[in-house]
Design a protein around this motif. Sequence first.
Motif, mmCIF file in Angstrom:
data_model
loop_
_atom_site.group_PDB
_atom_site.id
_atom_site.type_symbol
_atom_site.label_atom_id
_atom_site.label_comp_id
_atom_site.label_asym_id
_atom_site.label_seq_id
_atom_site.Cartn_x
_atom_site.Cartn_y
_atom_site.Cartn_z
ATOM 1 N N ALA A 79 0.841 -1.194 0.000
ATOM 2 C CA ALA A 79 0.000 0.000 0.000
ATOM 3 C C ALA A 79 0.872 1.238 0.000
ATOM 4 O O ALA A 79 2.025 1.219 0.430
ATOM 5 C CB ALA A 79 -0.929 0.012 1.216
ATOM 6 N N MET A 80 0.308 2.320 -0.512
ATOM 7 C CA MET A 80 0.974 3.620 -0.459
ATOM 8 C C MET A 80 -0.089 4.708 -0.575
ATOM 9 O O MET A 80 -1.214 4.457 -1.008
ATOM 10 C CB MET A 80 2.014 3.785 -1.572
ATOM 11 N N VAL A 81 0.281 5.910 -0.179
ATOM 12 C CA VAL A 81 -0.610 7.057 -0.265
ATOM 13 C C VAL A 81 0.183 8.207 -0.885
ATOM 14 O O VAL A 81 1.220 8.611 -0.358
ATOM 15 C CB VAL A 81 -1.144 7.487 1.113
ATOM 16 N N ALA A 82 -0.310 8.728 -2.006
ATOM 17 C CA ALA A 82 0.309 9.877 -2.657
ATOM 18 C C ALA A 82 -0.564 11.103 -2.430
ATOM 19 O O ALA A 82 -1.781 11.050 -2.618
ATOM 20 C CB ALA A 82 0.473 9.619 -4.150
ATOM 21 N N MET A 83 0.057 12.188 -2.006
ATOM 22 C CA MET A 83 -0.665 13.433 -1.746
ATOM 23 C C MET A 83 0.031 14.570 -2.473
ATOM 24 O O MET A 83 1.257 14.594 -2.589
ATOM 25 C CB MET A 83 -0.722 13.729 -0.246
ATOM 26 N N SER A 84 -0.764 15.526 -2.954
ATOM 27 C CA SER A 84 -0.180 16.677 -3.632
ATOM 28 C C SER A 84 -1.100 17.875 -3.479
ATOM 29 O O SER A 84 -2.310 17.739 -3.301
ATOM 30 C CB SER A 84 0.054 16.390 -5.119
ATOM 31 N N ALA A 85 -0.515 19.054 -3.556
ATOM 32 C CA ALA A 85 -1.266 20.299 -3.488
ATOM 33 C C ALA A 85 -0.542 21.346 -4.317
ATOM 34 O O ALA A 85 0.694 21.396 -4.347
ATOM 35 C CB ALA A 85 -1.419 20.775 -2.050
ATOM 36 N N LYS A 86 -1.316 22.156 -5.013
ATOM 37 C CA LYS A 86 -0.750 23.209 -5.855
ATOM 38 C C LYS A 86 -1.621 24.437 -5.726
ATOM 39 O O LYS A 86 -2.838 24.356 -5.862
ATOM 40 C CB LYS A 86 -0.685 22.750 -7.315
ATOM 41 N N ALA A 87 -1.003 25.587 -5.461
ATOM 42 C CA ALA A 87 -1.755 26.827 -5.281
ATOM 43 C C ALA A 87 -1.051 27.962 -6.008
ATOM 44 O O ALA A 87 0.182 28.030 -6.036
ATOM 45 C CB ALA A 87 -1.896 27.161 -3.796
ATOM 46 N N SER A 88 -1.834 28.821 -6.602
ATOM 47 C CA SER A 88 -1.290 30.018 -7.248
ATOM 48 C C SER A 88 -2.233 31.180 -6.975
ATOM 49 O O SER A 88 -3.448 30.996 -6.820
ATOM 50 C CB SER A 88 -1.121 29.812 -8.755
ATOM 51 N N THR A 89 -1.670 32.386 -6.933
ATOM 52 C CA THR A 89 -2.477 33.566 -6.670
ATOM 53 C C THR A 89 -1.991 34.719 -7.528
ATOM 54 O O THR A 89 -0.818 34.753 -7.938
ATOM 55 C CB THR A 89 -2.440 33.956 -5.178
ATOM 56 N N TYR A 90 -2.894 35.666 -7.802
ATOM 57 C CA TYR A 90 -2.604 36.785 -8.691
ATOM 58 C C TYR A 90 -3.111 38.070 -8.039
ATOM 59 O O TYR A 90 -4.273 38.163 -7.674
ATOM 60 C CB TYR A 90 -3.272 36.576 -10.055
ATOM 61 N N VAL A 91 -2.221 39.068 -7.934
ATOM 62 C CA VAL A 91 -2.558 40.336 -7.279
ATOM 63 C C VAL A 91 -2.163 41.472 -8.210
ATOM 64 O O VAL A 91 -0.977 41.640 -8.526
ATOM 65 C CB VAL A 91 -1.832 40.483 -5.928
ATOM 66 N N PRO A 92 -3.119 42.280 -8.696
ATOM 67 C CA PRO A 92 -2.765 43.413 -9.570
ATOM 68 C C PRO A 92 -2.080 44.514 -8.775
ATOM 69 O O PRO A 92 -2.436 44.794 -7.629
ATOM 70 C CB PRO A 92 -4.122 43.862 -10.122
ATOM 71 N N LEU A 93 -1.108 45.158 -9.408
ATOM 72 C CA LEU A 93 -0.358 46.229 -8.759
ATOM 73 C C LEU A 93 -0.806 47.610 -9.213
ATOM 74 O O LEU A 93 -0.351 48.610 -8.660
ATOM 75 C CB LEU A 93 1.141 46.065 -9.040
#
Length: 298
Positions: free
Chosen positions: A252-266
Amino acid sequence: FVVDPGRQARFGRVEVRGARDMDPEFIVGRAPFEAGEEYRPQPLEDYARDLRELGAFDGVRVVPGDTVDADGTIPIIVEVTERKPRFFGAAAQWSTTEGALLSAWWGHRNLFGGAETIRIEGAVSRLFLNSYEDLEYRAGFTFTKPGIWTNRDSLVVANYFVRETPDAFTRTGYDGAVSIVRKYGERAQYTVGLAPTVSKVEDVFGTHDYAYVGLVGEAKFDTTNDRLDPTTGYRLTVGVEPAAGRIGDATAMVAMSAKASTYVPLDEANRFVLAGQVQFGSVFGPSLKDVPANDRFY
């Protein structure tokens, strides 16, 4: 300005015009409102967008009728123009480091009258600049049936035979998936399903045979203002996949992942945007040598 709003209307019957191969009842069933609900214009926009995203129509127009019926309901007119159901294509690509890639595909946009789609494809790459043992290929199909339970749910079935030869490993095997995808408007999407995998992998740790089934769970959130050129908002994808079977010396195994991106106008015109992204992943259970090479992080 003198305004006469008329009577308050409720949603009435849905009339479909222009459908040939598509089942009109399927189109009626995609309506995001119930007959008798208080009329609002926003559901009509959502209805049209949902039908366009099916990929089976060249044009979609959803408008209310001209008059309110005697029972206080207003009919909803859905005018559609169907695309040609079958399509095929081919492509060629050349890279000075990877060699040539040749691919071809055939598909159908409306198999059974309910916007069911299938795409059968095959590709071979790393041609001419590499030996026969270093060629890569991918062949199989993806089938999608919308509205499997509710209007928001789609069934996706995929089966592919693959060979991968990156620098770190060589893999020959089969990848499958049976999953349910649920969408909540344009902001959220959830996926759950089963993903069987059978493969033979050669890497620095030797040759290993793998056969396991993963339980896939994934959630996506998108609050950006534009899919291709975002200037505000964020995107987040979180996934977890426990798997069981023959995984080296482990079961058995468990794979986990997370990806986040954000955008802020200047600036007010959004000409300058501060963008950032972070990604995390980990595999729990087997030792490094037992984790399938194609599931490792490089």
